[in-house]
Design a protein around this motif. Structure first.
Motif, PDB file in Angstrom:
ATOM      1  N   VAL A  55       0.894  -1.185   0.048  1.00  0.00           N
ATOM      2  CA  VAL A  55      -0.055   0.145  -0.024  1.00  0.00           C
ATOM      3  C   VAL A  55       0.795   1.362   0.017  1.00  0.00           C
ATOM      4  O   VAL A  55       2.100   1.111   0.331  1.00  0.00           O
ATOM      5  CB  VAL A  55      -0.915   0.175   1.237  1.00  0.00           C
ATOM      6  CG1 VAL A  55      -1.909  -1.074   0.832  1.00  0.00           C
ATOM      7  CG2 VAL A  55      -0.118  -0.095   2.588  1.00  0.00           C
ATOM      8  N   GLY A  56       0.303   2.548  -0.390  1.00  0.00           N
ATOM      9  CA  GLY A  56       0.971   3.846  -0.591  1.00  0.00           C
ATOM     10  C   GLY A  56       2.355   3.617  -1.469  1.00  0.00           C
ATOM     11  O   GLY A  56       3.401   4.199  -1.180  1.00  0.00           O
ATOM     12  N   THR A  57       2.125   2.674  -2.397  1.00  0.00           N
ATOM     13  CA  THR A  57       3.403   2.412  -3.277  1.00  0.00           C
ATOM     14  C   THR A  57       2.891   2.452  -4.673  1.00  0.00           C
ATOM     15  O   THR A  57       1.696   2.220  -5.142  1.00  0.00           O
ATOM     16  CB  THR A  57       3.494   0.757  -2.967  1.00  0.00           C
ATOM     17  OG1 THR A  57       3.934   0.512  -1.594  1.00  0.00           O
ATOM     18  CG2 THR A  57       4.944   0.636  -3.923  1.00  0.00           C
TER      19      THR A  57
ATOM     20  N   SER B  66       5.301   6.398   1.806  1.00  0.00           N
ATOM     21  CA  SER B  66       5.569   6.784   3.198  1.00  0.00           C
ATOM     22  C   SER B  66       6.857   6.596   3.655  1.00  0.00           C
ATOM     23  O   SER B  66       7.101   7.668   4.664  1.00  0.00           O
ATOM     24  CB  SER B  66       4.646   5.506   3.904  1.00  0.00           C
ATOM     25  OG  SER B  66       5.461   4.114   3.995  1.00  0.00           O
ATOM     26  N   ASN B  67       7.786   6.036   3.244  1.00  0.00           N
ATOM     27  CA  ASN B  67       9.098   6.186   3.731  1.00  0.00           C
ATOM     28  C   ASN B  67      10.293   6.599   2.573  1.00  0.00           C
ATOM     29  O   ASN B  67      11.457   6.445   2.803  1.00  0.00           O
ATOM     30  CB  ASN B  67       9.491   5.003   4.565  1.00  0.00           C
ATOM     31  CG  ASN B  67       9.694   3.844   3.746  1.00  0.00           C
ATOM     32  OD1 ASN B  67       9.334   3.892   2.389  1.00  0.00           O
ATOM     33  ND2 ASN B  67       9.483   2.442   4.239  1.00  0.00           N
ATOM     34  N   ASP B  68       9.708   6.802   1.313  1.00  0.00           N
ATOM     35  CA  ASP B  68      10.586   6.990   0.177  1.00  0.00           C
ATOM     36  C   ASP B  68      11.513   6.016  -0.179  1.00  0.00           C
ATOM     37  O   ASP B  68      12.461   6.081  -1.059  1.00  0.00           O
ATOM     38  CB  ASP B  68      11.377   8.314   0.656  1.00  0.00           C
ATOM     39  CG  ASP B  68      11.541   9.291  -0.557  1.00  0.00           C
ATOM     40  OD1 ASP B  68      10.816   8.875  -1.810  1.00  0.00           O
ATOM     41  OD2 ASP B  68      12.505   9.852  -0.837  1.00  0.00           O
ATOM     42  N   ALA B  69      11.332   4.798   0.404  1.00  0.00           N
ATOM     43  CA  ALA B  69      12.101   3.576   0.149  1.00  0.00           C
ATOM     44  C   ALA B  69      11.845   3.148  -1.274  1.00  0.00           C
ATOM     45  O   ALA B  69      10.533   2.927  -1.831  1.00  0.00           O
ATOM     46  CB  ALA B  69      12.024   2.505   0.997  1.00  0.00           C
ATOM     47  N   THR B  70      12.744   2.509  -1.901  1.00  0.00           N
ATOM     48  CA  THR B  70      12.549   1.790  -3.364  1.00  0.00           C
ATOM     49  C   THR B  70      12.799   0.354  -3.109  1.00  0.00           C
ATOM     50  O   THR B  70      13.757  -0.099  -2.453  1.00  0.00           O
ATOM     51  CB  THR B  70      13.294   2.274  -4.455  1.00  0.00           C
ATOM     52  OG1 THR B  70      14.802   2.254  -4.104  1.00  0.00           O
ATOM     53  CG2 THR B  70      12.947   3.906  -4.879  1.00  0.00           C
TER      54      THR B  70
END
Ligand SMILES: Cc1cc2nc3c(=O)[nH]c(=O)nc-3n(C[C@H](O)[C@H](O)[C@H](O)COP(=O)(O)OP(=O)(O)OC[C@H]3O[C@@H](n4cnc5c(N)ncnc54)[C@H](O)[C@@H]3O)c2cc1C
Length: 404
Positions: free
Chosen positions: A355-357, A379-383
């Motif tokens: 989600v949020g992706t 949500s955390n800018d991770a890829t």
């Protein structure tokens, strides 16, 4: 039939013939093609003792079906079941010869499947008969796939529009005919309009640029349609509506795109043009039918979307693939998907919900196909780099009404 026998056989363009049944006195021959006067897919021959039968052209057959509810029910049921058997049992209709999974073969398989036309596909490298045909005709790789008609005629690398005309799926329009009603689009709304207008005695022409069923034709299982408590596949729903429209005499011409609406001269017939775009590739699909499921069997796939169409596709695909990444831009599924689908997805062990992706990149080329996607967690800018072979997009559709 009044007396004697008629032997009915299935036949494909490669000269294979197999007996289907023998009809005797009191029985009816034919299947759905006869209702609209399209070319026959199966063949009937007088038996050894000959036969005496009453023949009906399409218009008189429809008058019989509509004129008597009881006779009509028997004929419609028989015709529909016979077409289903021709599709399921193979050995009739069109033979496609090409490279399994190639975009053009997948496109033609989809076109024929969604228009309820029996066919089989032979792989040019692994099927002896397919390879022999290609060698005999001197076909170049760029001329694949081949389409063989039930009568043995061959078309090289056809578009959907060419295939429709070649196999008699596309109705030949009379430019001088003036219809009471023209319906653009053979989705649920268009077919419903055609059934109601034609059953009121109006002359109706339905045009669709792709196939019967519209978006609904791509649905694996529709469960919220009134009257189908156990659910119905989009194709089955479309097939029923299409046959109902034909029964009342609506004419359905596919694939034809309506390009312009001409209001200046009321005597001018609707302007139509043959134009079909290739929108599906080998690795990116906008729906999930058994054809796409077969292409990505046992693979890792990703599916983008949080609506009910995405939910249905997840439930359909997950048992067939190794792992399914469900990519949803919103915070969850509650706001956009029905509860019953959320619960079913929750019970699928190989579905990973992100989600949020969003998908920010795809990797691969024409030779390797799709090899990976990059997901971005907002949500955390991770890829996340995710190796996968197929991507499904269920992110909405825009009404195609600018021409109007
Ligand atoms: C995978 C999937 C699953 C779904 N599942 C459900 C479900 O379970 N329950 C539910 O209620 N809804 C579901 N939906 C939504 C539902 O299918 C649509 O709401 C419905 O199909 C809309 O019907 P329609 O006839 O208005 O339009 P469409 O189905 O969009 O049909 C429009 C038709 O018009 C044709 N067309 C457009 N422009 C032209 C032109 N210029 N010339 C010729 N033809 C043209 C198109 O080719 C298309 O066939 C699903 C949708 C999808 C994609």
């Amino acid at each position: 039939m009044i007396e004697g026998e008629i032997d009915v056989v299935r036949r494909d363009g490669l000269d294979h013939e197999a007996a289907i049944t023998t009809h005797g006195a009191g029985q009816i021959t034919g299947e759905l093609s006869q209702l609209s006067g399209r070319p026959s897919i199966a063949r009937g021959r007088a038996g050894v003792r000959g036969c005496v039968a009453v023949s009906f052209d399409a218009a008189h057959l429809r008058a019989l079906v509509v004129g008597s509810a009881e006779v009509g029910e028997v004929i419609m049921r028989a015709f529909i079941l016979r077409r289903v058997a021709l599709i399921q049992d193979g050995g009739s209709g069109s033979v496609l010869v090409g490279v399994t999974g190639s975009p053009d073969l997948v496109r033609l398989q989809g076109f024929l499947t969604r228009n309820g036309y029996p066919h089989i596909a032979l792989d040019v490298s692994s099927d002896g008969e397919g390879r022999a045909l290609v060698e005999r005709l001197g076909v170049l790789p760029a001329e694949l796939p081949l389409m063989v008609s039930p009568h043995g005629d061959v078309l090289r690398a056809p578009t959907d529009a060419e295939a429709g005309v070649f196999l008699g799926i596309t109705l030949e329009l009379n430019p001088d005919a003036v219809y009471d009603v023209m319906v653009v689009g053979a989705g649920p709304a268009g077919l419903a309009a055609a059934v109601y207008a034609a059953s009121e005695g109006l002359s109706v022409l339905v045009l669709d640029q792709r196939a019967i069923g519209g978006q609904a034709g791509a649905s694996a299982r529709i469960e919220n349609y009134l009257g189908f408590p156990t659910g119905i596949s989009g194709q089955a729903l479309a097939g029923r509506a299409f046959n109902q429209a034909l029964k009342f005499g609506a004419e359905v011409a596919i694939p034809l795109e309506v390009a312009r609406f001409d209001c200046d001269d009321p005597e001018t017939p609707p302007n139509t043009s043959l134009r079909v775009e290739l929108t599906d590739g080998r690795a990116v699909s906008y729906w999930a039918s058994p054809i796409e499921a077969k292409l990505c069997e046992g693979e890792v796939v990703a599916l983008v979307g949080g609506g009910n169409s995405a939910g249905q596709a997840v439930v359909f695909l997950a048992p067939k693939v190794k792992r399914l990444h469900l990519i949803v831009r919103g915070k969850g599924l509650q706001a956009t998907m029905s509860r019953y689908l959320i619960d079913r997805i929750g019970g699928l062990p190989n579905v990973e919900l992100h989600v949020g992706t969003e998908v920010i990149a795809l990797e691969g080329d024409r030779t390797t196909g799709l090899t990976a996607a990059v997901f971005h967690d907002r949500s955390n800018d991770a890829t996340l780099h995710c190796p996968l072979g197929h991507l499904f997009l269920f992110i909405g559709a825009e009404p195609n009404a600018s021409w109007l």
